[in-house]
Design a protein around this motif. Structure first.
Motif, mmCIF file in Angstrom:
data_model
loop_
_atom_site.group_PDB
_atom_site.id
_atom_site.type_symbol
_atom_site.label_atom_id
_atom_site.label_comp_id
_atom_site.label_asym_id
_atom_site.label_seq_id
_atom_site.Cartn_x
_atom_site.Cartn_y
_atom_site.Cartn_z
ATOM 1 N N ALA A 256 0.830 -1.208 0.000
ATOM 2 C CA ALA A 256 0.000 0.000 0.000
ATOM 3 C C ALA A 256 0.863 1.255 0.000
ATOM 4 C CB ALA A 256 -0.937 -0.009 1.199
ATOM 5 N N ARG A 257 1.957 1.221 0.723
ATOM 6 C CA ARG A 257 2.863 2.386 0.752
ATOM 7 C C ARG A 257 3.444 2.677 -0.632
ATOM 8 N NH1 ARG A 257 5.346 0.769 6.498
ATOM 9 N NH2 ARG A 257 4.006 2.099 7.771
ATOM 10 N N ASP A 258 3.545 1.664 -1.471
ATOM 11 C CA ASP A 258 4.080 1.846 -2.828
ATOM 12 C C ASP A 258 3.039 2.368 -3.812
ATOM 13 O OD1 ASP A 258 6.591 1.002 -2.050
ATOM 14 O OD2 ASP A 258 6.266 -1.074 -2.690
ATOM 15 N N GLU A 259 1.773 2.419 -3.428
ATOM 16 C CA GLU A 259 0.705 2.867 -4.323
ATOM 17 C C GLU A 259 0.504 4.370 -4.170
ATOM 18 O OE1 GLU A 259 -2.927 0.707 -3.714
ATOM 19 O OE2 GLU A 259 -2.124 -1.104 -4.633
ATOM 20 N N ALA A 260 0.974 5.122 -5.121
ATOM 21 C CA ALA A 260 0.872 6.579 -5.054
ATOM 22 C C ALA A 260 -0.573 7.060 -5.068
ATOM 23 C CB ALA A 260 1.642 7.202 -6.222
ATOM 24 N N THR A 261 -1.468 6.279 -5.638
ATOM 25 C CA THR A 261 -2.867 6.712 -5.747
ATOM 26 C C THR A 261 -3.738 6.212 -4.593
ATOM 27 O OG1 THR A 261 -3.419 4.826 -7.162
ATOM 28 C CG2 THR A 261 -2.731 6.871 -8.263
#
Length: 102
Positions: free
Chosen positions: A31-36
């Motif tokens: 989730a931390r890697d999902e910019a959106t």
């Protein structure tokens, strides 16, 4: 402004509760890697029921999440970990307050 969200309800198979918990904790890194995906929560609702709440600025962000790594991992593990298929509700955010970071 955050205006859209998802709520997923996950019912663990008997004896799989610890594995579901670990799976959800591992999801935080993705989730931390999902910019959106600016807001993401993994939740325990009862001893055997878990949930995920995440929120988005727009429909494009929500759709990116639904087709992203977390969703793919969730569906791949579903038969092994969950008593029934996860339910995923699309919801609208009517108000938001966020004073801190976890």
């Amino acid at each position: 402004m955050i205006k859209l969200a998802l709520f997923a309800r996950l019912d663990a198979k008997p004896g799989k509760e610890a594995e579901v918990e670990q799976f959800l904790k591992a999801g935080l890194a993705m989730a931390r890697d999902e910019a959106t995906t600016p807001i993401w929560f993994a939740l325990r609702l009862s001893p055997t029921t878990f949930g995920v709440f995440d929120a988005f600025h727009d429909e494009a962000g929500r759709q990116a999440h639904l087709s992203g790594r977390i969703a793919q991992a969730l569906m791949a593990k579903a038969p092994e970990l969950f008593a029934s298929a996860p339910t995923i509700d699309k919801i609208e955010v009517l108000g938001l307050k966020n004073d801190g970071s976890v």
